[in-house]
Design a protein around this motif. Structure first.
Motif, PDB file in Angstrom:
ATOM      1  N   ILE A  81      27.520  47.612  39.201  1.00 57.85           N
ATOM      2  CA  ILE A  81      26.678  46.791  40.074  1.00 57.85           C
ATOM      3  C   ILE A  81      26.297  45.494  39.367  1.00 57.85           C
ATOM      4  O   ILE A  81      26.291  44.423  39.976  1.00 57.85           O
ATOM      5  N   ALA A  82      26.018  45.565  38.072  1.00 56.84           N
ATOM      6  CA  ALA A  82      25.729  44.346  37.301  1.00 56.84           C
ATOM      7  C   ALA A  82      26.932  43.412  37.324  1.00 56.84           C
ATOM      8  O   ALA A  82      26.796  42.192  37.478  1.00 56.84           O
ATOM      9  N   GLU A  83      28.115  43.987  37.194  1.00 62.11           N
ATOM     10  CA  GLU A  83      29.354  43.208  37.221  1.00 62.11           C
ATOM     11  C   GLU A  83      29.544  42.548  38.592  1.00 62.11           C
ATOM     12  O   GLU A  83      29.839  41.352  38.681  1.00 62.11           O
ATOM     13  N   LEU A  84      29.347  43.299  39.654  1.00 60.05           N
ATOM     14  CA  LEU A  84      29.465  42.768  41.012  1.00 60.05           C
ATOM     15  C   LEU A  84      28.446  41.655  41.243  1.00 60.05           C
ATOM     16  O   LEU A  84      28.779  40.593  41.783  1.00 60.05           O
ATOM     17  N   ALA A  85      27.219  41.879  40.816  1.00 59.70           N
ATOM     18  CA  ALA A  85      26.168  40.869  40.984  1.00 59.70           C
ATOM     19  C   ALA A  85      26.506  39.590  40.228  1.00 59.70           C
ATOM     20  O   ALA A  85      26.253  38.483  40.716  1.00 59.70           O
ATOM     21  N   SER A  86      27.081  39.737  39.055  1.00 62.91           N
ATOM     22  CA  SER A  86      27.464  38.571  38.265  1.00 62.91           C
ATOM     23  C   SER A  86      28.574  37.779  38.962  1.00 62.91           C
ATOM     24  O   SER A  86      28.513  36.551  39.043  1.00 62.91           O
ATOM     25  N   ILE A  87      29.572  38.479  39.469  1.00 58.34           N
ATOM     26  CA  ILE A  87      30.673  37.826  40.181  1.00 58.34           C
ATOM     27  C   ILE A  87      30.135  37.067  41.392  1.00 58.34           C
ATOM     28  O   ILE A  87      30.565  35.955  41.679  1.00 58.34           O
ATOM     29  N   CYS A  88      29.175  37.674  42.076  1.00 52.17           N
ATOM     30  CA  CYS A  88      28.608  37.071  43.289  1.00 52.17           C
ATOM     31  C   CYS A  88      27.437  36.138  42.999  1.00 52.17           C
ATOM     32  O   CYS A  88      26.803  35.638  43.925  1.00 52.17           O
ATOM     33  N   LYS A  89      27.139  35.942  41.715  1.00 55.23           N
ATOM     34  CA  LYS A  89      26.068  35.043  41.289  1.00 55.23           C
ATOM     35  C   LYS A  89      24.715  35.405  41.922  1.00 55.23           C
ATOM     36  O   LYS A  89      23.968  34.557  42.367  1.00 55.23           O
ATOM     37  N   ASP A  90      24.444  36.714  41.941  1.00 53.66           N
ATOM     38  CA  ASP A  90      23.184  37.234  42.486  1.00 53.66           C
ATOM     39  C   ASP A  90      22.281  37.627  41.320  1.00 53.66           C
ATOM     40  O   ASP A  90      22.348  38.738  40.811  1.00 53.66           O
ATOM     41  N   LYS A  91      21.446  36.703  40.894  1.00 50.52           N
ATOM     42  CA  LYS A  91      20.590  36.909  39.731  1.00 50.52           C
ATOM     43  C   LYS A  91      19.606  38.064  39.941  1.00 50.52           C
ATOM     44  O   LYS A  91      19.351  38.841  39.023  1.00 50.52           O
ATOM     45  N   VAL A  92      19.066  38.182  41.132  1.00 48.13           N
ATOM     46  CA  VAL A  92      18.082  39.233  41.408  1.00 48.13           C
ATOM     47  C   VAL A  92      18.716  40.611  41.223  1.00 48.13           C
ATOM     48  O   VAL A  92      18.150  41.480  40.547  1.00 48.13           O
ATOM     49  N   LEU A  93      19.888  40.806  41.797  1.00 44.07           N
ATOM     50  CA  LEU A  93      20.571  42.101  41.668  1.00 44.07           C
ATOM     51  C   LEU A  93      21.030  42.330  40.233  1.00 44.07           C
ATOM     52  O   LEU A  93      20.901  43.435  39.703  1.00 44.07           O
ATOM     53  N   LYS A  94      21.539  41.294  39.581  1.00 47.90           N
ATOM     54  CA  LYS A  94      21.978  41.432  38.185  1.00 47.90           C
ATOM     55  C   LYS A  94      20.800  41.823  37.297  1.00 47.90           C
ATOM     56  O   LYS A  94      20.913  42.731  36.469  1.00 47.90           O
ATOM     57  N   ASP A  95      19.659  41.174  37.487  1.00 48.06           N
ATOM     58  CA  ASP A  95      18.473  41.503  36.688  1.00 48.06           C
ATOM     59  C   ASP A  95      18.025  42.947  36.936  1.00 48.06           C
ATOM     60  O   ASP A  95      17.641  43.654  36.004  1.00 48.06           O
ATOM     61  N   ALA A  96      18.075  43.382  38.196  1.00 45.05           N
ATOM     62  CA  ALA A  96      17.692  44.768  38.512  1.00 45.05           C
ATOM     63  C   ALA A  96      18.653  45.753  37.847  1.00 45.05           C
ATOM     64  O   ALA A  96      18.223  46.766  37.283  1.00 45.05           O
ATOM     65  N   ALA A  97      19.941  45.443  37.882  1.00 40.68           N
ATOM     66  CA  ALA A  97      20.928  46.319  37.250  1.00 40.68           C
ATOM     67  C   ALA A  97      20.737  46.346  35.735  1.00 40.68           C
ATOM     68  O   ALA A  97      20.775  47.414  35.114  1.00 40.68           O
ATOM     69  N   PHE A  98      20.533  45.180  35.129  1.00 44.50           N
ATOM     70  CA  PHE A  98      20.291  45.125  33.680  1.00 44.50           C
ATOM     71  C   PHE A  98      19.037  45.911  33.309  1.00 44.50           C
ATOM     72  O   PHE A  98      19.025  46.652  32.334  1.00 44.50           O
ATOM     73  N   ARG A  99      17.973  45.739  34.098  1.00 42.78           N
ATOM     74  CA  ARG A  99      16.728  46.459  33.821  1.00 42.78           C
ATOM     75  C   ARG A  99      16.980  47.965  33.873  1.00 42.78           C
ATOM     76  O   ARG A  99      16.518  48.722  33.019  1.00 42.78           O
ATOM     77  N   PHE A 100      17.756  48.406  34.868  1.00 39.35           N
ATOM     78  CA  PHE A 100      18.085  49.832  34.980  1.00 39.35           C
ATOM     79  C   PHE A 100      18.873  50.293  33.760  1.00 39.35           C
ATOM     80  O   PHE A 100      18.591  51.351  33.197  1.00 39.35           O
ATOM     81  N   VAL A 101      19.857  49.503  33.355  1.00 44.58           N
ATOM     82  CA  VAL A 101      20.689  49.870  32.198  1.00 44.58           C
ATOM     83  C   VAL A 101      19.822  49.978  30.942  1.00 44.58           C
ATOM     84  O   VAL A 101      19.948  50.937  30.172  1.00 44.58           O
ATOM     85  N   ILE A 102      18.946  49.021  30.738  1.00 42.41           N
ATOM     86  CA  ILE A 102      18.085  49.028  29.550  1.00 42.41           C
ATOM     87  C   ILE A 102      17.178  50.253  29.546  1.00 42.41           C
ATOM     88  O   ILE A 102      17.023  50.923  28.524  1.00 42.41           O
ATOM     89  N   GLU A 103      16.590  50.555  30.698  1.00 42.53           N
ATOM     90  CA  GLU A 103      15.658  51.684  30.775  1.00 42.53           C
ATOM     91  C   GLU A 103      16.357  53.045  30.727  1.00 42.53           C
ATOM     92  O   GLU A 103      15.727  54.054  30.433  1.00 42.53           O
ATOM     93  N   ASN A 104      17.658  53.063  31.027  1.00 41.26           N
ATOM     94  CA  ASN A 104      18.379  54.334  31.115  1.00 41.26           C
ATOM     95  C   ASN A 104      19.610  54.375  30.225  1.00 41.26           C
ATOM     96  O   ASN A 104      20.523  55.176  30.467  1.00 41.26           O
TER      97      ASN A 104
END
Length: 153
Positions: A81-104
């Protein structure tokens, strides 16, 4: 959107949306009419619908898909999902995915990290920076707690 000159067509012309197969197009049209989709249909077509939302600038569909992707973050899909968000230039989704990855990070299989890092070196660097920032914040808070508790000794 279809009022722009580039989208005007005569009655017998065809507008092609290359990003969707027939089932994806049906899901897209259902969303356009209803403003929502059944969970299973959305889950099946989420990546393509999200791509259409960005490519053709459908903000409601973009938000709908983004919210679905955010709510479905899990250890097996967060990096994708972080990869998809990055490709689509969706900072909000990328940040949410990164936050999830960091916490988990401790429950995400190591092979997923390895594959992610091999495919996305630039994005991997961004993730490492986020980890580093999180560690700095954690270290700062930890030292503040220690100072606070030591003041009672």
């Amino acid at each position: 959107m279809f009022e722009k000159d580039e989208f005007k067509r005569s009655v017998d012309s065809v507008i092609t949306i290359d990003l969707l197969d027939q089932e994806g197009l049906e899901a897209f049209l259902e969303f356009m009419y209803r403003g929502t989709l059944p969970h299973e249909k959305l889950r099946t077509h989420i990546r393509k619908l999200y791509g259409v939302a960005i490519a053709y600038e459908f903000p409601h569909l973009h938000d709908f898909c983004g919210n679905f992707l955010t709510s479905s973050l899990a250890s097996y899909n967060a990096l994708a999902i972080a990869e998809l968000a990055s490709i689509c230039k969706d900072k909000v989704l990328k940040d949410a995915a990164f936050r999830f990855v960091i916490e988990n990070a401790d429950v995400i299989p190591s092979h997923l990290f390895k594959e992610f890092f091999e495919r996305n070196s630039g994005l991997a660097v961004d993730l490492i920076k986020e980890f580093r920032e999180e560690i700095k914040v954690f270290s700062f808070c930890n030292s503040m707690f220690e100072k606070f508790f030591n003041s009672f000794k």
